[in-house]
Every structure is written in C-alpha cells, then in structure tokens.
Motif scaffolding. Structure first.
Motif, PDB file in Angstrom:
ATOM      1  N   LEU A 203     -10.204 -30.307  57.529  1.00 45.61           N
ATOM      2  CA  LEU A 203      -9.770 -28.981  57.961  1.00 45.61           C
ATOM      3  C   LEU A 203      -9.811 -27.996  56.795  1.00 45.61           C
ATOM      4  CD1 LEU A 203      -6.743 -30.119  60.146  1.00 45.61           C
ATOM      5  CD2 LEU A 203      -8.882 -29.137  60.991  1.00 45.61           C
TER       6      LEU A 203
ATOM      7  N   SER B 281     -10.382 -20.403  63.249  1.00 44.48           N
ATOM      8  CA  SER B 281      -9.429 -20.499  62.146  1.00 44.48           C
ATOM      9  C   SER B 281      -8.010 -20.706  62.655  1.00 44.48           C
ATOM     10  CB  SER B 281      -9.501 -19.238  61.281  1.00 44.48           C
ATOM     11  OG  SER B 281      -8.631 -19.326  60.182  1.00 44.48           O
TER      12      SER B 281
ATOM     13  N   GLU C 258     -12.153 -24.696  56.546  1.00 45.79           N
ATOM     14  CA  GLU C 258     -11.565 -23.376  56.329  1.00 45.79           C
ATOM     15  C   GLU C 258     -12.275 -22.622  55.207  1.00 45.79           C
ATOM     16  OE1 GLU C 258      -8.557 -20.273  56.780  1.00 45.79           O
ATOM     17  OE2 GLU C 258      -9.555 -21.762  58.029  1.00 45.79           O
TER      18      GLU C 258
ATOM     19  N   LYS D 142      -7.636 -24.205  63.637  1.00 48.63           N
ATOM     20  CA  LYS D 142      -7.582 -25.006  62.425  1.00 48.63           C
ATOM     21  C   LYS D 142      -6.186 -24.978  61.820  1.00 48.63           C
ATOM     22  CE  LYS D 142      -7.668 -23.829  58.693  1.00 48.63           C
ATOM     23  NZ  LYS D 142      -6.567 -23.738  57.654  1.00 48.63           N
TER      24      LYS D 142
ATOM     25  N   TRP E 198     -17.437 -27.225  60.560  1.00 43.68           N
ATOM     26  CA  TRP E 198     -16.800 -28.499  60.897  1.00 43.68           C
ATOM     27  C   TRP E 198     -17.627 -29.685  60.405  1.00 43.68           C
ATOM     28  CZ3 TRP E 198     -11.975 -28.941  62.051  1.00 43.68           C
ATOM     29  CH2 TRP E 198     -11.305 -27.895  62.682  1.00 43.68           C
TER      30      TRP E 198
END
Length: 281
Positions: A73, A32, A77, A35, A115
């Motif tokens: 992204l 995270s 998340e 990211k 991902w």
C-alpha cells in the motif's frame, strides 16, 4: 479584467480546469482514499484487539501479511502521488488536451500500475524479512509487525539488506519526490503568467493540498527507511509509524475535502455555532 487572446485563453482554461476534478484526479483520489482505509484496516484492528484483550501475540503468517500489505500500500501510494502531480501538470500546462491525455483508459492504467508496482516490489521484501532467523527473544518492540523491527531482533547480519532497503527508498521515495517537485515547478511557472486571480487561487489551493499530503507521507518514510536503524530508537520508530498508519490516512481525506466550498462552508458554520454557544454560556 477580461481574458482575451489565445495565450490568455489557455491560462483561463487552466484555471477553470482546476475548478473541478478531472477524470484523472477523481480516479486517483478515489484509489488513494481506499488505500488509506486499507492501511488503517491492516494495523488498527489487530492493535485494538491486543490492547483490549491483553494478548500481545501474533502468528508468523499474520506478521508477514501485515508487512506485505503495509509496504504494498505504501509503494502504491508513492506511485499514485506521482501520477496525481502529473495529472495536475497536464491540467495547468496543457489544459486544451487534458481530456485526451488523461482519458479514463490512461487513468485506469495508472491505478493498475501503482498496485502492480507495489505488489511486485514488496513481495520479495516480505519474503526475505520473514525468512530472517531469530535466535533470541521473539518480542517485537513495536505496535505491529514492521521490517525495521524484525531486522533488529534477527541474529543475522542485515547490513547488506539495509543497503537494499535504502536503494528501494530511492526508487519509491526520492525519485517520486523529484518528479513531483519537477511537475510543480512547471506548474508554478505557468501560474505566474495567469491573469485571472480566481484561476490562480484555484490552482494554488489544489496544489497546496496535494503537496501537504506528499509532505505528510514521504517525510516520515525518509526518516524510517532512508536513515540507519541505529540512528533512532524503538520509541521514535513507534511514534513515526503511528503517524504514518493512523494520523496521515485520517488527515488525507480532510485535506482534500477542504478544497470543496461546501465542506469549508459547513465547517465554518459548525465552528461558528460552537463559538456562539461558548459565548452564551
């Protein structure tokens, strides 16, 4: 009060499990954090270059790249936040089997799934958005290339595509939020039966930080992608986008770090020195 008995020992172990990062939490938080850095790197450098150079142009390829990475992204998340809630659920509700359930292989699979899910889902969205015809002005009323801004300057009827975006919002926002809330409902029901105040405080501190990040991230997403584009102005979209792409990624590491006693102690010392210096002045 000393903890005795099998059931009480189970809740003590749950509190102790939350006293430190498990394999799952460490891996998910690390992914995270990367990211968050990628989100800022995707938009802020181009924004800074445009601001200082005075140029407001962006190529078709660069615009598509921004849209692709932003949504990939973002989708990753959403999945990561759901996996982190499950990690917390296992740590509290099934602490004796935590190391077996949340082993390194499972955590690695979680990261890969997040991902891949983001890439597969939003590759099609990026391709369709960048293929929309633009008959008039090509000026985007935004800080960077984003799907709603592109749709507003397109001369094609995008009402059906807005419905597709709404459905994707259900899949990547509403369903993860529901799973997160279900996990924390079960966690809080278990917390009520904990006899150790220290263990209860550890669990609540960890859960509160994660729920704060969930609120900061999913709340603006609901506003941007789950409501009609005509219900908010370009200025409102720009403000929410800055919040999502700059402020939230910057705040996330701080929110997670505040669980660390050393970090909190250092922050208190800095604030204490600052207040003392002001009084002496």
């Amino acid at each position: 009060m000393r903890c005795t008995g099998k059931k009480c020992d189970r809740f003590c172990r749950a509190g102790n499990q939350f006293g430190r990062f498990g394999v799952g939490t460490r891996l998910v938080v690390n992914v995270s954090d990367r990211k968050d850095l990628a989100v800022i790197s995707n938009t802020v450098p181009k924004l800074a270059i445009s601001f200082f150079s005075g140029t407001r142009n962006i190529t078709h390829f660069a615009c598509g790249t921004q849209i692709f990475f932003f949504f990939t992204l973002g989708g990753a998340e959403c999945i990561l936040l759901t996996f982190m809630a499950y990690d917390h659920y296992v740590a509290v509700c099934n602490p004796l089997r935590y190391a077996v359930i949340m082993n390194q292989g499972v955590c690695l699979q979680m990261a890969i799934v997040s991902w891949i899910g983001g890439i597969l889902a939003f590759t099609a969205h990026t391709s369709y958005t960048m293929s929309l015809p633009i008959c008039g002005s090509r000026e985007i009323h935004h800080f960077y290339c984003e799907m709603p801004a592109i749709m507003k300057i397109s001369c094609k009827d995008t009402s059906k595509y807005e419905l597709v975006v709404f459905v994707m919002g259900i899949v990547f926002i509403i369903i993860p939020f529901g799973l997160i809330m279900a996990s924390y409902t079960l966690i809080f029901l278990n917390v009520l039966h904990m006899n150790s105040p220290q263990g209860r405080n550890k669990v609540l501190a960890t859960c509160s930080s994660h729920l704060t990040v969930v609120s900061l991230y999913l709340g603006p997403c609901v506003y941007m992608y789950m409501t009609p584009g005509s219900s908010h102005t370009s200025e409102q979209e720009q403000a929410v986008s800055v919040f999502c792409t700059v402020l939230t990624p910057m705040l996330n590491p701080l929110i997670y770090s505040l669980r660390n006693k050393d970090v909190v102690g250092a922050l208190q010392r800095v604030l204490g020195k600052h207040s003392v210096s002001k009084e002496n002045a």
